[in-house]
Design a protein around this motif. Structure first.
Motif, PDB file in Angstrom:
ATOM      1  N   LEU A  31       0.816  -1.216   0.000  1.00  0.00           N
ATOM      2  CA  LEU A  31       0.000   0.000   0.000  1.00  0.00           C
ATOM      3  C   LEU A  31       0.848   1.264   0.000  1.00  0.00           C
ATOM      4  CD1 LEU A  31      -2.831  -0.970   2.522  1.00  0.00           C
ATOM      5  CD2 LEU A  31      -2.928  -0.939   0.025  1.00  0.00           C
ATOM      6  N   ALA A  32       2.030   1.183   0.610  1.00  0.00           N
ATOM      7  CA  ALA A  32       2.918   2.345   0.634  1.00  0.00           C
ATOM      8  C   ALA A  32       3.535   2.617  -0.740  1.00  0.00           C
ATOM      9  CB  ALA A  32       4.016   2.143   1.674  1.00  0.00           C
ATOM     10  N   PHE A  52     -15.958   5.245  -0.540  1.00  0.00           N
ATOM     11  CA  PHE A  52     -17.241   4.557  -0.427  1.00  0.00           C
ATOM     12  C   PHE A  52     -17.109   3.208   0.282  1.00  0.00           C
ATOM     13  CE2 PHE A  52     -17.993   7.556  -3.908  1.00  0.00           C
ATOM     14  CZ  PHE A  52     -19.129   8.186  -3.417  1.00  0.00           C
ATOM     15  N   ALA A  53     -15.908   2.648   0.330  1.00  0.00           N
ATOM     16  CA  ALA A  53     -15.707   1.459   1.153  1.00  0.00           C
ATOM     17  C   ALA A  53     -15.917   1.797   2.630  1.00  0.00           C
ATOM     18  CB  ALA A  53     -14.311   0.892   0.931  1.00  0.00           C
ATOM     19  N   VAL A  54     -15.459   2.975   3.045  1.00  0.00           N
ATOM     20  CA  VAL A  54     -15.691   3.421   4.424  1.00  0.00           C
ATOM     21  C   VAL A  54     -17.187   3.651   4.649  1.00  0.00           C
ATOM     22  CG1 VAL A  54     -15.259   5.278   6.084  1.00  0.00           C
ATOM     23  CG2 VAL A  54     -13.397   4.421   4.650  1.00  0.00           C
ATOM     24  N   TYR A 173      -2.805   8.542  -0.397  1.00  0.00           N
ATOM     25  CA  TYR A 173      -2.156   8.216   0.878  1.00  0.00           C
ATOM     26  C   TYR A 173      -3.043   8.598   2.058  1.00  0.00           C
ATOM     27  CZ  TYR A 173       2.451   6.780  -0.833  1.00  0.00           C
ATOM     28  OH  TYR A 173       3.498   6.099  -1.411  1.00  0.00           O
ATOM     29  N   VAL A 174      -3.662   9.764   1.984  1.00  0.00           N
ATOM     30  CA  VAL A 174      -4.543  10.199   3.073  1.00  0.00           C
ATOM     31  C   VAL A 174      -5.733   9.250   3.212  1.00  0.00           C
ATOM     32  CG1 VAL A 174      -6.104  12.027   3.843  1.00  0.00           C
ATOM     33  CG2 VAL A 174      -3.853  12.617   2.932  1.00  0.00           C
ATOM     34  N   VAL A 175      -6.324   8.846   2.087  1.00  0.00           N
ATOM     35  CA  VAL A 175      -7.450   7.920   2.123  1.00  0.00           C
ATOM     36  C   VAL A 175      -7.017   6.575   2.691  1.00  0.00           C
ATOM     37  CG1 VAL A 175      -9.105   6.643   0.700  1.00  0.00           C
ATOM     38  CG2 VAL A 175      -8.664   9.055   0.240  1.00  0.00           C
ATOM     39  N   LEU A 176      -5.834   6.097   2.300  1.00  0.00           N
ATOM     40  CA  LEU A 176      -5.347   4.815   2.801  1.00  0.00           C
ATOM     41  C   LEU A 176      -5.095   4.860   4.307  1.00  0.00           C
ATOM     42  CD1 LEU A 176      -2.840   3.759  -0.017  1.00  0.00           C
ATOM     43  CD2 LEU A 176      -5.062   2.749   0.486  1.00  0.00           C
ATOM     44  N   VAL A 177      -4.521   5.954   4.784  1.00  0.00           N
ATOM     45  CA  VAL A 177      -4.207   6.051   6.219  1.00  0.00           C
ATOM     46  C   VAL A 177      -5.486   6.152   7.043  1.00  0.00           C
ATOM     47  CG1 VAL A 177      -3.146   7.500   7.989  1.00  0.00           C
ATOM     48  CG2 VAL A 177      -1.907   7.011   5.875  1.00  0.00           C
ATOM     49  N   ILE A 178      -6.361   7.093   6.685  1.00  0.00           N
ATOM     50  CA  ILE A 178      -7.591   7.276   7.468  1.00  0.00           C
ATOM     51  C   ILE A 178      -8.530   6.086   7.292  1.00  0.00           C
ATOM     52  CG2 ILE A 178      -9.642   8.709   7.767  1.00  0.00           C
ATOM     53  CD1 ILE A 178      -7.990  11.125   7.029  1.00  0.00           C
ATOM     54  N   ALA A 181      -7.189   3.008   9.102  1.00  0.00           N
ATOM     55  CA  ALA A 181      -7.392   3.102  10.558  1.00  0.00           C
ATOM     56  C   ALA A 181      -8.842   2.791  10.924  1.00  0.00           C
ATOM     57  CB  ALA A 181      -7.000   4.491  11.049  1.00  0.00           C
ATOM     58  N   VAL A 182      -9.788   3.305  10.128  1.00  0.00           N
ATOM     59  CA  VAL A 182     -11.211   3.042  10.405  1.00  0.00           C
ATOM     60  C   VAL A 182     -11.508   1.554  10.271  1.00  0.00           C
ATOM     61  CG1 VAL A 182     -13.563   3.471   9.613  1.00  0.00           C
ATOM     62  CG2 VAL A 182     -11.924   5.350   9.731  1.00  0.00           C
ATOM     63  N   PHE A 183     -10.978   0.918   9.254  1.00  0.00           N
ATOM     64  CA  PHE A 183     -11.225  -0.512   9.059  1.00  0.00           C
ATOM     65  C   PHE A 183     -10.612  -1.341  10.187  1.00  0.00           C
ATOM     66  CE2 PHE A 183     -12.798   0.360   4.876  1.00  0.00           C
ATOM     67  CZ  PHE A 183     -13.533  -0.760   4.523  1.00  0.00           C
TER      68      PHE A 183
END
Length: 361
Positions: A31-32, A52-54, A173-178, A181-183
């Motif tokens: 992912l990085a 939309f996955a979130v 990157y911001v979407v992946l990090v936030i 974390a939510v997932f």
């Protein structure tokens, strides 16, 4: 009686500590690197899938895991987007806008849940349906804050110069990090004590009450958490799309979000990811086939998936895993003992019948 040895890949992963550490590390590394090697269009598409996955994940908390009907999840996504856009236009810090979006959605969800959680079936469906129906004209009327029918735009996703990243890479990157974390936090929630309580409430509220689990309390908790996750999705939506309008929270989008959850797999973390991909990719594919038949084609896809996989796309992976376990198990193997639901929630072990009789003797 001899017990079969589970030789499936999932069993090997659980038993080998090195594999348990290596697999998450490999996922993080992939992912990085991913945003750096993909094209701009691909990064934008993946970022929208993450948004939309979130949103689907939040819907899954209240419907998939707790079994409560909610047809208004898109309202909290739109609310989070509007709060974020308004905050950015007012010069708020990005972190402050994020917290405001989360708080606004969570408070709104709590207020709705306190009234709706006492209802059931069709009544609770009607309450949640009212959210997007009321939200659209309300967003149009509050034009000083929302921009009215013209919508609200806000640009704050430019990559910091110190990172050396392009804008599309920074956004992903911001979407992946936030989103990641939510997932992870939601996965921990549904696999812990609260998740077991959600499952019992979903199965039978009368049984839950007899076990000391308050259905009302846990339904309110599930609605509030789902709304909070919707607010986070709204923040990410504004971060990626940088524009929102009353159409964002329309009832049609709410139904599409529900269809994405069902197709991905209700009560599944992986299913939420698949649902986000469905929400973004399938409309684009159907539009390429025939834009006038988009709704029809999406309905055919929904029926086909549910006919073949009633549990959604996520159930396909479970079927494959069970098939491998059965092929590796001996024909005379004894089934492992099961743990009662009451024991799973309380966390205490059941007492052997022989010991119990000796104690009473």
């Amino acid at each position: 009686m001899a017990r079969a040895v589970d030789t499936s890949p999932s069993s090997s992963l659980r038993q080998n500590p090195w594999l348990r550490r290596a697999v998450p590390l490999l996922v993080v590394v992939v992912l990085a690197v991913l945003p750096l090697v993909l094209t701009e269009n691909t990064n934008d598409t993946l970022a929208r899938i993450g948004v939309f996955a979130v949103a689907v994940l939040g819907l899954n908390v209240v419907m998939g895991y707790t079994g409560q009907v909610s047809l208004g999840q898109i309202f909290f996504v739109g609310l989070g987007a509007y709060v974020t856009g308004y905050g950015v236009q007012q010069g708020w810090n990005v972190v402050l806008a994020f917290l405001a979006a989360c708080l606004a959605a969570a408070v709104a969800g709590l207020v709705v849940a306190l009234a709706a959680a006492r209802l059931g079936g069709l009544a609770i469906a009607m309450v949640t349906i009212a959210l997007p129906i009321v939200g659209v004209p309300l967003a149009k009327r509050l034009s000083d804050v929302t921009g009215g029918s013209q919508g609200l735009s806000a640009r704050f996703a430019e990559a910091p110069e110190a990172t050396g990243l392009y804008d599309d890479q920074w956004v992903l990157y911001v979407v992946l990090v936030i989103g990641g974390a939510v997932f992870l936090l939601t996965r921990a929630l549904v696999r812990g004590k609260y998740g077991r309580a959600f499952a019992i409430v979903k199965g039978n509220e009368a049984v839950a009450s007899s076990m000391g689990i308050s259905p009302y309390r846990y339904k309110v908790l599930a609605f509030t958490i789902a709304s909070l996750i919707g607010g986070i999705s709204g923040f990410l939506y504004m971060f990626v799309i940088q524009y929102t309008s009353p159409e964002t929270m329309s009832f049609g989008h709410s139904i599409e979000l529900l269809a994405a959850m069902v197709i991905g797999g209700a009560g599944s973390i992986i299913g939420s990811l698949l649902g986000g991909a469905y929400y973004v990719l399938v409309p684009e594919l159907t539009n390429q086939v025939d834009s006038s038949l988009t709704a029809l084609l999406q309905g055919v896809i929904l029926l086909a998936v549910l006919f073949v996989l009633p549990g959604g796309l996520a159930s396909l992976l479970r079927r494959l895993t069970r098939g491998r376990r059965r092929s590796g198990a001996g024909s005379g193997a004894a089934a492992p003992p099961t743990t009662p639901l009451s024991t799973a929630v309380s966390g205490t072990s059941a007492e052997e019948p022989g010991k119990e009789r000796q104690g009473h003797a």
